[in-house]
Design a protein around this motif. Sequence first.
Motif, PDB file in Angstrom:
ATOM      1  N   ARG A  92       0.841  -1.202   0.000  1.00  0.00           N
ATOM      2  CA  ARG A  92       0.000   0.000   0.000  1.00  0.00           C
ATOM      3  C   ARG A  92       0.876   1.253   0.000  1.00  0.00           C
ATOM      4  NH1 ARG A  92      -2.512   4.109   2.330  1.00  0.00           N
ATOM      5  NH2 ARG A  92      -1.172   4.106   4.137  1.00  0.00           N
ATOM      6  N   ASP A  93       1.912   1.253   0.822  1.00  0.00           N
ATOM      7  CA  ASP A  93       2.823   2.405   0.879  1.00  0.00           C
ATOM      8  C   ASP A  93       3.507   2.635  -0.465  1.00  0.00           C
ATOM      9  OD1 ASP A  93       2.220   2.872   3.554  1.00  0.00           O
ATOM     10  OD2 ASP A  93       4.032   1.895   4.303  1.00  0.00           O
ATOM     11  N   TRP A  95       2.409   1.670  -3.404  1.00  0.00           N
ATOM     12  CA  TRP A  95       1.356   2.122  -4.308  1.00  0.00           C
ATOM     13  C   TRP A  95       1.199   3.638  -4.183  1.00  0.00           C
ATOM     14  CZ3 TRP A  95      -3.196   4.554  -5.070  1.00  0.00           C
ATOM     15  CH2 TRP A  95      -4.055   4.105  -6.086  1.00  0.00           C
ATOM     16  N   MET A  96       1.146   4.130  -2.952  1.00  0.00           N
ATOM     17  CA  MET A  96       1.000   5.569  -2.717  1.00  0.00           C
ATOM     18  C   MET A  96       2.199   6.347  -3.244  1.00  0.00           C
ATOM     19  SD  MET A  96      -1.937   6.454  -1.521  1.00  0.00           S
ATOM     20  CE  MET A  96      -1.472   8.148  -1.093  1.00  0.00           C
ATOM     21  N   GLU A  97       3.403   5.814  -3.071  1.00  0.00           N
ATOM     22  CA  GLU A  97       4.605   6.482  -3.591  1.00  0.00           C
ATOM     23  C   GLU A  97       4.523   6.638  -5.108  1.00  0.00           C
ATOM     24  OE1 GLU A  97       7.975   4.139  -2.392  1.00  0.00           O
ATOM     25  OE2 GLU A  97       7.602   4.501  -0.255  1.00  0.00           O
ATOM     26  N   ALA A 100       1.867   9.163  -6.070  1.00  0.00           N
ATOM     27  CA  ALA A 100       2.321  10.541  -5.845  1.00  0.00           C
ATOM     28  C   ALA A 100       3.191  11.012  -7.010  1.00  0.00           C
ATOM     29  CB  ALA A 100       3.068  10.646  -4.520  1.00  0.00           C
ATOM     30  N   LEU A 118      -4.475  13.039  -3.558  1.00  0.00           N
ATOM     31  CA  LEU A 118      -3.673  12.061  -2.814  1.00  0.00           C
ATOM     32  C   LEU A 118      -4.348  11.661  -1.512  1.00  0.00           C
ATOM     33  CD1 LEU A 118      -0.088  13.337  -3.571  1.00  0.00           C
ATOM     34  CD2 LEU A 118      -1.144  11.191  -4.353  1.00  0.00           C
ATOM     35  N   GLU A 119      -5.092  12.561  -0.892  1.00  0.00           N
ATOM     36  CA  GLU A 119      -5.862  12.191   0.307  1.00  0.00           C
ATOM     37  C   GLU A 119      -6.913  11.138  -0.043  1.00  0.00           C
ATOM     38  OE1 GLU A 119      -5.461  16.437   2.692  1.00  0.00           O
ATOM     39  OE2 GLU A 119      -7.318  15.983   1.636  1.00  0.00           O
ATOM     40  N   PHE A 121      -6.637   8.931  -2.467  1.00  0.00           N
ATOM     41  CA  PHE A 121      -5.923   7.678  -2.682  1.00  0.00           C
ATOM     42  C   PHE A 121      -5.478   7.052  -1.361  1.00  0.00           C
ATOM     43  CE2 PHE A 121      -5.099   9.349  -7.089  1.00  0.00           C
ATOM     44  CZ  PHE A 121      -5.873   8.391  -7.717  1.00  0.00           C
ATOM     45  N   ASP A 122      -5.068   7.851  -0.419  1.00  0.00           N
ATOM     46  CA  ASP A 122      -4.683   7.312   0.881  1.00  0.00           C
ATOM     47  C   ASP A 122      -5.894   6.650   1.545  1.00  0.00           C
ATOM     48  OD1 ASP A 122      -2.736   6.995   3.102  1.00  0.00           O
ATOM     49  OD2 ASP A 122      -4.142   8.321   4.138  1.00  0.00           O
ATOM     50  N   THR A 125      -6.913   3.450  -0.569  1.00  0.00           N
ATOM     51  CA  THR A 125      -6.004   2.302  -0.472  1.00  0.00           C
ATOM     52  C   THR A 125      -6.101   1.622   0.888  1.00  0.00           C
ATOM     53  OG1 THR A 125      -4.125   3.711   0.161  1.00  0.00           O
ATOM     54  CG2 THR A 125      -4.351   3.140  -2.194  1.00  0.00           C
ATOM     55  N   ARG A 126      -6.459   2.355   1.914  1.00  0.00           N
ATOM     56  CA  ARG A 126      -6.676   1.727   3.226  1.00  0.00           C
ATOM     57  C   ARG A 126      -7.888   0.791   3.170  1.00  0.00           C
ATOM     58  NH1 ARG A 126      -3.271   3.989   6.853  1.00  0.00           N
ATOM     59  NH2 ARG A 126      -2.365   5.966   6.201  1.00  0.00           N
TER      60      ARG A 126
END
Length: 156
Positions: A92-93, A95-97, A100, A118-119, A121-122, A125-126
């Motif tokens: 997940r981390d 994916w977020m990178e 971004a 991005l908020e 997506f965060d 993804t959770r």
Amino acid sequence: MSDERDEHTGSLYEAVGGIEALRRLSNTFYDGVLADPLLAPVFANFTTTHIEHVAVWLAEIFGGPARFTDELGGHQALLRTHLGLSITEEQRDRWMELMAVAVGNELPEDELLRRRVLEYFDWGTRIAKDVSATPVGADLGDPGPTPRWGWEGLAK
């Protein structure tokens, strides 16, 4: 000093540049994902149709046309695609990178817009990570309508 939201009107969908911008974002993002050794296994069944479905989902989330709900099964269908994937926090981390980076490359240079996207997506993804621990075929119940995300975050 005025609130930075005062200068932002309309939907996030309009602000990102509509469906074409979301297609570019999805293409750029998945180019990185499919080349990433940590994430590529999660997308073992990836098809190019996935990119279009993600763009259509994001369009709806960000205030554009409701095509994902009308044509592709809505929130329930999206959640079901994550069943059994067993996504880890490390994945997940990462994916977020990668997202971004894609946001930085493909979306307008608007700090609030990029932050709101991005908020989302965060947040999303959770949920995807949590749902991914559920076995394929499990009953998810009714997740409700497709969420909407705007300048204030998740619409109530």
